[in-house]
Enzyme design. Structure first.
Site, mmCIF file in Angstrom:
data_model
loop_
_atom_site.group_PDB
_atom_site.id
_atom_site.type_symbol
_atom_site.label_atom_id
_atom_site.label_comp_id
_atom_site.label_asym_id
_atom_site.label_seq_id
_atom_site.Cartn_x
_atom_site.Cartn_y
_atom_site.Cartn_z
ATOM 1 N N SER A 1 92.339 8.889 63.778
ATOM 2 C CA SER A 1 93.234 7.920 64.588
ATOM 3 C C SER A 1 92.596 6.662 64.549
ATOM 4 C CB SER A 1 93.427 8.381 66.059
ATOM 5 O OG SER A 1 93.923 7.418 67.038
ATOM 6 N N TYR B 1 89.510 10.382 74.307
ATOM 7 C CA TYR B 1 90.185 10.726 73.094
ATOM 8 C C TYR B 1 89.507 9.667 71.919
ATOM 9 C CZ TYR B 1 94.043 10.463 69.729
ATOM 10 O OH TYR B 1 94.889 10.444 68.617
#
Length: 267
Positions: free
Chosen positions: A138, A151
């Site tokens: 990501s 995350y």
């Protein structure tokens, strides 16, 4: 470039479903790995003779090895392995129960990728044929974001892991691809209360991802303009960068309205 034999984790939702549909439509044999058997069965129905369904926890090395052994016996050694399974959610270090969120996110987003690649790697390398190992990271792994520490840490660790694996496999015919999506219209972003520039539809992202892998691109950003924006923000002085992001609403934590499910989470 057509992939003959593909293994895909996280095939139940968003990007995973879009990738599965494209691979199946392209004639690939596909191992569909996810936790929702009904969703996988609906995908496999398009070409049941070329698909198999598996529902292991991707962080369970033994379960993933059993999946790999079964698929290899059915279809042979894959030439494409996409470790797409991942979870997201807000995180607050001051809340002790969120340590379980960090642990589970690392298990799925980081360990799960290694557990996906591990049982296939020796056979893929020994075959001497071109092959691709794809890890879906990501843009959030490029820099820590407030309220998103678990995350960001999992995806930053994944990026570093993929760099290491890529270096190890340079002398072989295997290629390691790092995919860094920005915002995709999936369940993982549905609860976000902040602006999502460059929001991309899953099918468009899947098309770009597979094209990038086929073209041999080691780093694939989806979409590229989101990567440029993240790089531009990264040029700002850190206090200013953080002040801008602190003004945005935070991603919902587990249990809050809009939070996405984290399978296997025990708080």
């Amino acid at each position: 470039m057509k992939f003959e034999n593909a293994v895909l984790t996280g095939a139940c939702g968003g990007l995973g479903q879009a990738l599965a549909r494209r691979l199946i439509a392209g004639g690939s044999r596909v191992a569909l790995v996810g936790l929702q058997r009904d969703s996988l069965a609906a995908l496999a129905a398009a070409a049941p003779e070329r698909c198999a369904i598996y529902t292991p926890d991707v962080s369970d090395g033994m379960a993933m090895a059993a999946m790999a052994a079964d698929w290899t016996a059915r279809a042979g050694t894959p030439d494409l392995v996409i470790a797409n399974a991942g979870v997201a959610g807000g995180f607050d270090t001051a809340q002790g129960e969120d340590l379980a969120v960090l642990r589970r996110m690392l298990e799925i987003n980081l360990l799960g990728v290694a557990a996906t690649f591990s049982p296939f790697l020796a056979a893929m390398r020994a075959g001497g044929r071109p092959g691709a190992l794809v890890g879906v990271a990501s843009v959030a792994g490029w820099r820590g974001l407030p309220g998103n520490g678990a995350y960001c840490a999992s995806k930053a660790g994944l990026i570093a892991y993929l760099q290491s694996l890529r270096a190890e496999l340079r002398p072989t015919a295997l290629r390691v691809h790092t995919v860094s999506p920005g915002y995709l219209r999936t369940a993982l972003t549905a609860g976000n209360r902040f602006a999502m520039p460059g929001l991309l539809e899953p099918d468009d992202a899947a098309r770009r991802l597979l094209a990038g892998v086929a073209a041999g691109r080691e780093h694939i950003v989806l979409p590229r303009r989101t990567g440029w924006l993240a790089r531009a923000l990264g040029l700002l002085p850190a206090p200013l960068h953080d002040r801008i992001l602190l003004a945005q609403p935070r991603k919902p934590r587990a249990g809050e309205p809009g939070a996405t499910d984290i399978p296997g989470l025990r708080r």
